[in-house]
Enzyme design. Structure first.
Site, PDB file in Angstrom:
ATOM      1  CE  LYS A 116      -3.073  -2.466  -0.249  1.00  0.00           C
ATOM      2  NZ  LYS A 116      -4.487  -3.102  -1.490  1.00  0.00           N
ATOM      3  N   GLY A 165      -8.604  -2.808   6.002  1.00  0.00           N
ATOM      4  CA  GLY A 165      -8.695  -2.504   7.382  1.00  0.00           C
ATOM      5  C   GLY A 165      -8.456  -3.026   8.295  1.00  0.00           C
ATOM      6  CE  LYS A 201      -5.356  16.137   9.947  1.00  0.00           C
ATOM      7  NZ  LYS A 201      -5.504  16.762  11.123  1.00  0.00           N
ATOM      8  CB  ILE A 203     -10.378  11.567   5.742  1.00  0.00           C
ATOM      9  CG1 ILE A 203      -8.863  11.402   5.012  1.00  0.00           C
ATOM     10  CG2 ILE A 203     -11.061  12.284   4.815  1.00  0.00           C
ATOM     11  CD1 ILE A 203      -8.001  12.653   4.712  1.00  0.00           C
ATOM     12  CE  LYS A 237     -16.452  -1.708  -0.538  1.00  0.00           C
ATOM     13  NZ  LYS A 237     -15.486  -2.405  -2.047  1.00  0.00           N
ATOM     14  CD  GLU A 275     -11.196   0.003  -2.542  1.00  0.00           C
ATOM     15  OE1 GLU A 275     -11.761  -1.007  -2.609  1.00  0.00           O
ATOM     16  OE2 GLU A 275     -10.316   0.780  -0.953  1.00  0.00           O
ATOM     17  CD  GLU A 288      -6.783  -0.550   0.654  1.00  0.00           C
ATOM     18  OE1 GLU A 288      -7.408  -1.630  -0.203  1.00  0.00           O
ATOM     19  OE2 GLU A 288      -6.523  -0.571   1.571  1.00  0.00           O
ATOM     20  NE  ARG A 292     -11.589  -8.140  -5.119  1.00  0.00           N
ATOM     21  CZ  ARG A 292     -11.217  -6.403  -4.702  1.00  0.00           C
ATOM     22  NH1 ARG A 292      -9.813  -7.074  -4.411  1.00  0.00           N
ATOM     23  NH2 ARG A 292     -11.879  -6.421  -3.599  1.00  0.00           N
TER      24      ARG A 292
HETATM   25  C1  MV4 Z   1      -9.053   5.885   5.751  1.00  0.00           C
HETATM   26  C2  MV4 Z   1      -9.493   6.771   7.032  1.00  0.00           C
HETATM   27  C3  MV4 Z   1      -9.718   7.715   7.476  1.00  0.00           C
HETATM   28  N1  MV4 Z   1      -8.207   8.302   7.587  1.00  0.00           N
HETATM   29  N2  MV4 Z   1      -7.804   6.290   5.932  1.00  0.00           N
HETATM   30  C4  MV4 Z   1     -10.318   1.246   5.991  1.00  0.00           C
HETATM   31  C5  MV4 Z   1      -9.951  -0.074   5.066  1.00  0.00           C
HETATM   32  C6  MV4 Z   1      -8.722   0.798   4.104  1.00  0.00           C
HETATM   33  N3  MV4 Z   1      -8.871   0.831   2.705  1.00  0.00           N
HETATM   34  C7  MV4 Z   1      -8.466   1.743   4.069  1.00  0.00           C
HETATM   35  N4  MV4 Z   1      -9.989   2.694   5.574  1.00  0.00           N
HETATM   36  C8  MV4 Z   1      -9.845   3.721   6.154  1.00  0.00           C
HETATM   37  N5  MV4 Z   1      -8.718   4.717   6.053  1.00  0.00           N
HETATM   38  C9  MV4 Z   1      -7.417   7.835   6.577  1.00  0.00           C
HETATM   39  N6  MV4 Z   1      -6.883   8.228   6.435  1.00  0.00           N
HETATM   40  C10 MV4 Z   1     -10.858   5.113   6.974  1.00  0.00           C
HETATM   41  C11 MV4 Z   1     -10.687   4.189   6.882  1.00  0.00           C
HETATM   42  C12 MV4 Z   1     -11.991   3.594   6.987  1.00  0.00           C
HETATM   43  C13 MV4 Z   1     -12.773   2.882   5.858  1.00  0.00           C
HETATM   44  C14 MV4 Z   1     -12.649   2.811   4.152  1.00  0.00           C
HETATM   45  C15 MV4 Z   1     -13.394   3.001   3.569  1.00  0.00           C
HETATM   46  C16 MV4 Z   1     -14.445   2.506   4.037  1.00  0.00           C
HETATM   47  C17 MV4 Z   1     -14.658   1.670   5.450  1.00  0.00           C
HETATM   48  C18 MV4 Z   1     -14.323   2.457   6.362  1.00  0.00           C
HETATM   49  C19 MV4 Z   1     -14.168   2.142   7.341  1.00  0.00           C
HETATM   50  C20 MV4 Z   1     -13.109   2.448   8.384  1.00  0.00           C
HETATM   51  C21 MV4 Z   1     -12.215   3.396   8.068  1.00  0.00           C
END
Ligand code: MV4
Length: 444
Positions: A116, A165, A201, A203, A237, A275, A288, A292
């Protein structure tokens, strides 16, 4: 064009790929574990090969067994679906070595996007917005704390081997970060045998919006608009929709162009998804890239009238894409029907389906592998169907979904249908005013 495709998967996605192959006049080979002997994909494929016992790591996750099945049946390509070996660079490489076309990303692409921190650096170089944070990996806790002071708390500590996650922790202050550092590294070490971390940071209250892309062997890419996947629970999801109710024309253009730029920069080939996290000010950041086909691909197919599996196969066979982007003409929603008790903490509830009736009618699509009398094995994921409704407006798609959920009868196992019924009545879903925190902050 390929003459025979082996589908290295099970369940609804195996059925989905078989259907398109049949329409294209391509022969199909199903592979199945001992637990899937009675599965529909075994019956619908032209040939079927047993590849091992029920546990995935002795069947669907075993490259040698799948390659052997491809060789004895003379398959010239393998479609991996999603999950299992779909993003396994080693498997992609083994296919190459056996001169069997892997309908997915190349080994180096899978590796580059699987790490990543590397993926993020690459996207930044391509000119795609990324979340402010460390420049690559953070070697020590002291480094993490220094960077956190620069970018400001709260911060997110992420495992470079992670995704979905795992190995990710939020920290509000230096003391929090000290604890997060230990926990996240430990988690990543045991899950991926890698504890390399990077920092971002945090979000707050973003949406998860992803862009579907398709690219060909000449390095040309196009986008197929977005899917909003913010309704998730523990990184699974539950509902996806397109267009996103949060989307605007200029934001779609900007995100679409960023996704195309990303794909062309890395010379991506095939179907992929970029994403993004989108904050309340509509700033978007790369999160990310999935190399696929995804579970939620049908909603995109519905709103632009495009068979993603067909195009995936054509591109893998060397055909070039037109290069134009696609914009949604309709509204589509997908509810994932899982064999889980949504009234009881979504507890998995495998077993025998005693009585089954599918909804139908205009604008209703069901992608599934289950039938009346089918026994859902406990060894695999609990999704048993995807219910997809499509209409001219979002309101109509929601009303159609309510109607379809009411028609849906599944007896014998608990499912997520009651959850979806409540969701379709929920004011924050109806208004489209939801974020990734919906499931933790809302009683459904
Ligand atoms: C984050 C975020 C907030 N701030 N990064 C969750 C899985 C991974 N793909 C990245 N994720 C997140 N990254 C920053 N800097 C919040 C999440 C996140 C999340 C993202 C997409 C969909 C659902 C989520 C649930 C919890 C946290």
């Amino acid at each position: 064009m390929f003459k025979k495709i082996l589908i290295a998967n099970r369940g609804e996605i195996a059925m989905r790929v078989i259907r398109t192959c049949k329409e294209m006049g391509i022969k199909t080979v199903a592979v199945y574990s001992k637990a899937d002997e009675e599965s529909l994909h075994v019956r619908f494929a032209d040939e079927a090969v047993c590849i091992g016992p029920a546990p995935s790591n002795e069947s669907y996750l075993k490259p040698a067994n799948i390659i052997a099945a491809a060789e004895i049946t003379n398959a010239d390509a393998i479609h991996p679906g999603y999950g299992f070996l779909s993003e396994n660079s080693n498997f992609s490489k083994i296919c190459e070595e056996h001169k069997i076309k892997f309908i997915g990303a190349s080994p180096s692409m899978i590796e580059a996007m699987g790490d990543k921190s590397t993926a993020k650096k690459t996207m930044q170089k391509a000119g795609v917005p990324v979340i402010p944070g460390s420049d690559g990996l953070v070697p020590t806790l002291e480094d993490a704390q220094n960077i956190a002071l620069e970018i400001g708390y709260p911060v997110m500590l992420k495992a470079t081997a992670g995704g979905g996650g795992k190995g990710m922790r939020m920290a509000k202050d230096p003391n929090d970060l000290m604890k997060a550092w230990e926990v996240a590294r430990q988690e990543s070490k045991s899950a991926f045998d890698n504890d390399d971390m990077y920092l971002e940071k945090f979000i707050e209250d973003p949406r998860h919006i992803e862009i579907q892309i398709m690219a060909d062997s000449k390095g040309r890419a196009c986008h197929l608009s977005e899917r909003d996947c913010s309704i998730q629970r523990r990184h699974q999801k539950l509902i996806e929709e397109t267009p996103s109710p949060f989307m605007t024309k200029p934001l779609r253009k900007a995100m679409g162009e960023a996704a195309v730029k990303a794909a062309e920069y890395i010379k991506y080939e095939g179907a992929g998804t970029i994403e993004f996290l989108v904050d309340k000010h509509k700033n978007f950041y790369f999160m990310e890239m999935n190399t696929r086909i995804q579970v939620e691909h049908p909603i995109t197919e519905q709103v632009i009238d495009y068979d993603l599996i067909r195009e995936q196969i054509k591109v893998a066979a060397g055909e070039l894409i037109k290069g134009k982007n696609y914009f949604p003409k309709l509204c589509s929603i997908e509810c994932r029907i899982n064999a889980e008790d949504s009234e009881n903490d979504f507890m998995p509830n495998p077993g025998k389906i005693l009585n089954l009736h599918f909804p139908g009618g205009h604008g209703v699509r069901i992608d599934t592998h289950v039938y009346s009398g089918y026994i859902i094995p406990p060894h695999y994921d609990s999704m048993i169907a995807k219910l997809i409704t499509t209409a001219q407006t979002r309101e109509e798609a929601i009303n159609k979904m309510k109607r379809a959920l009411d028609e849906f009868v599944i007896e014998g196992v608990k499912t997520t249908i009651p959850f979806h019924k409540k969701m379709m009545e929920h004011p924050d879903f109806i208004s489209g005013n939801y974020t990734i925190r919906f499931m933790e902050s809302t009683e459904v």
